[in-house]
Enzyme design. Structure first.
Site, PDB file in Angstrom:
ATOM      1  N   TRP A  74      15.589 -10.160  43.456  1.00  0.00           N
ATOM      2  CA  TRP A  74      16.209  -9.516  44.677  1.00  0.00           C
ATOM      3  C   TRP A  74      16.845  -8.100  43.886  1.00  0.00           C
ATOM      4  O   TRP A  74      17.733  -7.271  44.742  1.00  0.00           O
ATOM      5  CB  TRP A  74      17.910 -10.350  44.828  1.00  0.00           C
ATOM      6  CG  TRP A  74      18.786  -9.956  43.562  1.00  0.00           C
ATOM      7  CD1 TRP A  74      18.525 -10.518  41.879  1.00  0.00           C
ATOM      8  CD2 TRP A  74      20.618 -10.246  43.427  1.00  0.00           C
ATOM      9  NE1 TRP A  74      19.564 -10.039  42.112  1.00  0.00           N
ATOM     10  CE2 TRP A  74      20.468 -10.138  42.052  1.00  0.00           C
ATOM     11  CE3 TRP A  74      20.971  -9.893  44.527  1.00  0.00           C
ATOM     12  CZ2 TRP A  74      22.095 -10.478  41.989  1.00  0.00           C
ATOM     13  CZ3 TRP A  74      22.518  -9.667  44.419  1.00  0.00           C
ATOM     14  CH2 TRP A  74      22.798  -9.877  42.786  1.00  0.00           C
TER      15      TRP A  74
ATOM     16  N   GLU B 188      24.309 -16.754  37.405  1.00  0.00           N
ATOM     17  CA  GLU B 188      23.099 -18.049  37.011  1.00  0.00           C
ATOM     18  C   GLU B 188      23.686 -19.429  36.489  1.00  0.00           C
ATOM     19  O   GLU B 188      22.543 -20.447  36.218  1.00  0.00           O
ATOM     20  CB  GLU B 188      21.654 -17.694  36.938  1.00  0.00           C
ATOM     21  CG  GLU B 188      21.029 -16.602  38.032  1.00  0.00           C
ATOM     22  CD  GLU B 188      19.643 -16.658  37.773  1.00  0.00           C
ATOM     23  OE1 GLU B 188      19.082 -16.548  36.799  1.00  0.00           O
ATOM     24  OE2 GLU B 188      18.477 -16.158  38.898  1.00  0.00           O
TER      25      GLU B 188
ATOM     26  N   GLN C  95      26.859 -13.494  35.034  1.00  0.00           N
ATOM     27  CA  GLN C  95      26.771 -11.664  35.114  1.00  0.00           C
ATOM     28  C   GLN C  95      27.601 -11.263  36.011  1.00  0.00           C
ATOM     29  O   GLN C  95      28.401 -12.568  37.111  1.00  0.00           O
ATOM     30  CB  GLN C  95      24.679 -11.479  36.126  1.00  0.00           C
ATOM     31  CG  GLN C  95      24.513 -12.482  36.567  1.00  0.00           C
ATOM     32  CD  GLN C  95      23.386 -12.666  37.442  1.00  0.00           C
ATOM     33  OE1 GLN C  95      23.075 -13.611  36.588  1.00  0.00           O
ATOM     34  NE2 GLN C  95      23.044 -11.653  38.203  1.00  0.00           N
TER      35      GLN C  95
HETATM   36  C1  BGC Z   1      19.250 -12.261  36.856  1.00  0.00           C
HETATM   37  C2  BGC Z   1      19.116 -12.624  37.975  1.00  0.00           C
HETATM   38  C3  BGC Z   1      18.336 -11.174  38.532  1.00  0.00           C
HETATM   39  C4  BGC Z   1      16.352 -11.910  37.761  1.00  0.00           C
HETATM   40  C5  BGC Z   1      15.595 -10.860  37.346  1.00  0.00           C
HETATM   41  C6  BGC Z   1      18.045 -13.090  35.973  1.00  0.00           C
HETATM   42  O1  BGC Z   1      18.549 -13.823  34.812  1.00  0.00           O
HETATM   43  O2  BGC Z   1      20.366 -13.903  36.901  1.00  0.00           O
HETATM   44  O3  BGC Z   1      20.217 -12.235  39.243  1.00  0.00           O
HETATM   45  O4  BGC Z   1      17.457 -11.923  39.816  1.00  0.00           O
HETATM   46  O5  BGC Z   1      17.228 -12.298  35.966  1.00  0.00           O
HETATM   47  O6  BGC Z   1      15.888  -9.506  37.155  1.00  0.00           O
END
Ligand code: BGC
Length: 805
Positions: A365, A504, A621
């Site tokens: 995203w 996450e 995050q």
């Molecule tokens: C983050 C995501 C992000 C992805 C790529 C992950 O570590 O949690 O929000 O889109 O990295 O940047």
């Protein structure tokens, strides 16, 4: 720790050059990612030209959006992964003297070393003085670029000065197609061989070529190179021999060198693929262009000229000046990843640039952070990023359908086809365990795709984009949300269950048998926002196009009324203290004992101990802070009011403070989000987070990560905060809204914007904000400065007092 030095060579301005003094094998991977050079068509890491992949070095070249699928056996299962492909190494060039060792930076005594990246011109330099084991002292000056003028060409120039020796110099220049994808340690157990050799050959009067193809996507690659050697500025007698295999080809050039001589070696390389427009055959195209290309100097000048043009459009001024250079580095990498040369390639916006193999080059995203910078300066490029999504609308429809929903559900990780590319497992390097990857439950990505479409429209006023693509996409995402939401009769509200928010770490409830969490505030409010925009977009279309869309999508007033109902009755969960909850039940989780962690990979550490991060109130995050990053206070209040909730400034402050305290910022997409969210509330805290975010990739802290690619979202995110939060810029259908809120440390900020056929410059100097309209502007525009509307005529400059607000 890497040495991150100032560079004060006479021909370079301080704020345009980044440099490392001294060679540091530990930091080499980081520098290779950070100093990669590219042009939006392809990117080449800043690997040493003489190196092949090993523990220290990783030469890598990647073409935008060029993926390949491989099947692997991992964790006892057969899995398939699509990866950005590491292409043959065109850099390969080394030399030896009198049959001694081939030059390797790791095998000589280094007397001096500097590597520098020149942002204005797109040139990477390396300057080394070294002594070999026979006491021969040599100076080496290397220049390298990937042409911003001719997207298929790159050049390398090496100057060797034989400081204290004479002898036979043998130069070996190759195209090495034996490369595999081996940039990420965690992917070790997976299959890595993406290329199948086809043929190699030589060119007349001089040059080599290599033809190869990707094993599954069947994309052919044509690479060709020519190498020329001059001694003291003149062509000298030399011998050339060819070393040829199916997967690599090299030429050896031998010349005699006298003490003090200056040897110039110039290598021009070309890369084409069978997916490129305006060619008949990629190998022929590469051969032809390499044979007819002008000299290194002419090519470099053309590339510099093209970079100048890009900088004219998107440079900014920013004080404190120590941060300006980093802001420019961020712009530089955005343009190397997505430039006008990317426009026809059907590529999405990769999380890690085309700079390494982190996340397999997938599209998440992250475009939400990058697009606003591009929309104001390169709307045509921004449009292409949206079209990448539009072309995958059918795939998103299929994904929704497969899972029993309507409309379009975009995948969390996407590459060629728009299918879900999230792997089934992740390997925890700390525990040595395979753990399930649930991140595809981040359904919020569909709202972000809708959001970027809307942003593009309101800034550019490009109604035809809405008619042709945007409205359909928005409507299909709205359809997905209403079919995904479930009605809770007791609450008399709709809910969104079994998802993941941006954080996450939280993949489910502790000890639950199913994955996902319920009523993530960010997801629920983004769904409401999409439903509102889907209704609005229909009103914006010309009547004929609206009728067409009703017909094409089999829309009915009843369906639209239902969107409206859901958009007024979505459930949002608040904690007992009145803060917005990250999700239902988050506040009932255990507090984490932070003392035991260094804020890194908390989920992995806990898993290795047999524990589960889902039990704790800790976020990887910014999660619901994303709402305050994307929307103003007033917009959030309006969304919540629509749902019948009240939410005041106190609650907002409390919510952000509560969650900030519980965020590890393991993701680079975190600190700047909080910096933006706090810009109207706690400016100095915001500035602190902003400056930490700014140095994410340049500092040694993320050295290991940058080895597999830059953090493009974080780089662009800092520019987003400058533009949208500190400057407080928002454009909505021809009107410019400014709500500046500058930290005291920002003395000066100047940005230039292009809105349709009008040019503007907005500048903060001291306690004034000046907004200037170019005299060539076609029309006047309304500026709304902290709510007060003023008309700005072409050629006029307005000045606002910042302190009076
Ligand atoms: C983050 C995501 C992000 C992805 C790529 C992950 O570590 O949690 O929000 O889109 O990295 O940047």
């Amino acid at each position: 720790m890497p040495m991150f030095s100032d560079y004060d060579s006479a021909d370079s301005e301080h704020t345009w050059v980044m440099a490392f003094d001294g060679y540091d094998p530990q930091d080499e991977g980081h520098r290779e990612g950070l100093f990669a050079v590219g042009n939006g068509y392809f990117v080449t890491r800043a690997a040493a030209i003489e190196a092949t992949a090993d523990e220290i070095h990783y030469p890598g070249t990647y073409r935008a959006g060029l993926y390949n699928r491989l099947v692997s056996q991992v964790n006892g299962e057969t899995v398939e992964n699509e990866s950005l492909v590491n292409l043959p190494n065109w850099l390969a060039l080394t030399f030896r003297i009198d049959g001694g060792d081939w030059f390797s930076i790791d095998q000589v005594e280094i007397l001096s070393y500097q590597q520098s990246l020149h942002l204005r011109s797109g040139v990477l330099r390396r300057e080394i003085q070294f002594r070999d084991r026979d006491g021969r002292q040599t100076k080496l000056h290397e220049h390298r670029f990937v042409s911003m003028a001719q997207p298929h060409l790159a050049g390398l120039h090496l100057e060797l000065i034989a400081e204290n020796w004479s002898g036979e110099l043998e130069i070996r220049s190759a195209i090495d197609g034996r490369v595999i994808n081996n940039n990420v340690k965690r992917y070790e157990p997976y299959n890595k061989q993406h290329l199948e050799p086809i043929a190699t050959g030589t060119l007349e009067p001089a040059g080599i070529w290599l033809n190869t193809r990707t094993s599954q996507s069947r994309v052919e690659l044509g690479l060709a190179a020519r190498t020329q050697v001059l001694v003291d500025g003149a062509a000298v007698e030399s011998t050339r021999t060819i070393e040829q295999e199916k997967a690599q080809i090299g030429e050896c050039i031998r010349v005699h060198v006298n003490r003090g001589a200056v040897i110039a070696i110039e290598k021009i390389a070309a890369l084409y693929t069978s997916r490129d427009p305006a060619i008949a055959c990629c190998i022929e195209a590469s051969q032809e262009v390499v044979l007819t290309a002008p000299s290194f100097t002419d090519l470099l000048n053309a590339s510099k000229h093209a970079w100048e043009r890009l900088w004219m459009r998107c440079d900014l001024e920013f004080e404190p000046v120590e941060y300006l250079r980093i802001a420019r580095l961020h712009i530089f990498h955005i343009l190397q990843t997505f430039s006008p040369h990317t426009a026809d390639l059907d590529a999405g916006l990769p999380a890690r640039g085309w700079h390494g193999e982190g996340y397999r080059g997938h599209i998440f995203w992250d475009e939400v952070f990058v697009l606003p910078f591009l929309i104001y300066r390169f709307p045509a490029i921004a449009r292409e990023i949206l079209l990448y999504r539009y072309r995958r609308l059918n795939a998103a429809r299929a994904l929704a359908h497969q899972q029993g929903y309507r409309g379009a559900m975009y995948p969390w990780r996407s590459a060629s086809t728009g299918g879900e590319e999230t792997p089934r497992f992740q390997f925890n390097l700390l525990s040595g365990h395979w753990t399930p990857d649930h991140t595809q439950l981040q359904r919020h990505i569909s709202a972000i795709v809708a959001h970027t479409v809307w942003e593009y429209y309101i800034i550019t006023n490009d109604i035809m984009f809405l008619c042709d693509y945007g409205a359909e996409l928005l409507i299909e995402v709205a359809r997905f949300w209403v079919s995904f939401a479930t009605y809770h009769p007791e609450f008399e509200r709709y809910e969104i269950l079994g998802v993941m928010g941006p954080d996450e770490y939280h993949t489910g409830y502790p000890n639950a048998t199913t994955s996902g969490i319920n009523n993530n505030s960010y997801t629920n409010l983004m769904a409401v926002w999409t439903l509102c925009r889907a209704q609005e977009v229909l009103d914006l279309l010309p009547a004929s196009r609206r009728r067409e869309l009703y017909h094409w999508l089999k829309l009915s007033q009843e369906e639209i009324d239902y969107w409206d109902t859901v958009s007024r009755k979505m459930r949002v969960v608040f904690d007992e203290n009145g803060s917005l909850s990250q999700y239902e039940g988050f506040d009932r989780l255990q507090e984490l004992d932070w003392q035991q962690f260094d804020h890194e990979r908390i989920n992995w550490v806990l898993e290795a101990k047999g524990d589960d991060v889902n039990r704790y109130q800790v976020a990887k995050q910014a999660d619901l802070a994303m709402l305050f990053f994307l929307f103003s206070k007033a917009e959030i209040e309006a969304l919540l009011q629509r749902l019948g909730y009240t939410f005041d400034l106190n609650q907002m402050q409390q919510t952000l403070a509560y969650h900030l305290q519980r965020t590890s910022h393991e993701s680079s997409l975190s600190r700047f989000v909080y910096a933006g969210a706090l810009s109207q509330l706690e400016l100095e805290k915001s500035w602190q987070l902003f400056t930490q975010s700014l140095i994410t990739d340049v500092s040694g802290a993320s050295s290991d990560e940058v080895k597999s690619g830059i953090h493009l979202g974080a780089m662009a995110g800092t520019l987003y905060v400058l533009q949208h939060h500190y400057l407080g810029l928002k454009v909505n259908r021809g009107r410019i809204y400014l709500n500046p809120s500058f930290p005291t440390s920002i003395n000066h900020l100047r940005v230039s914007l292009q809105l349709q056929s009008n040019d503007f410059q907005i500048e903060k100097i001291g306690d004034r904000l000046n907004v200037a309209a170019a005299s060539t502007n076609q029309s006047s525009v309304s500026i709304i400065y902290h709510g007060e509307m003023v008309d700005l005529q072409p050629g006029i400059s307005l000045s606002f007092a910042l302190n009076n607000v």
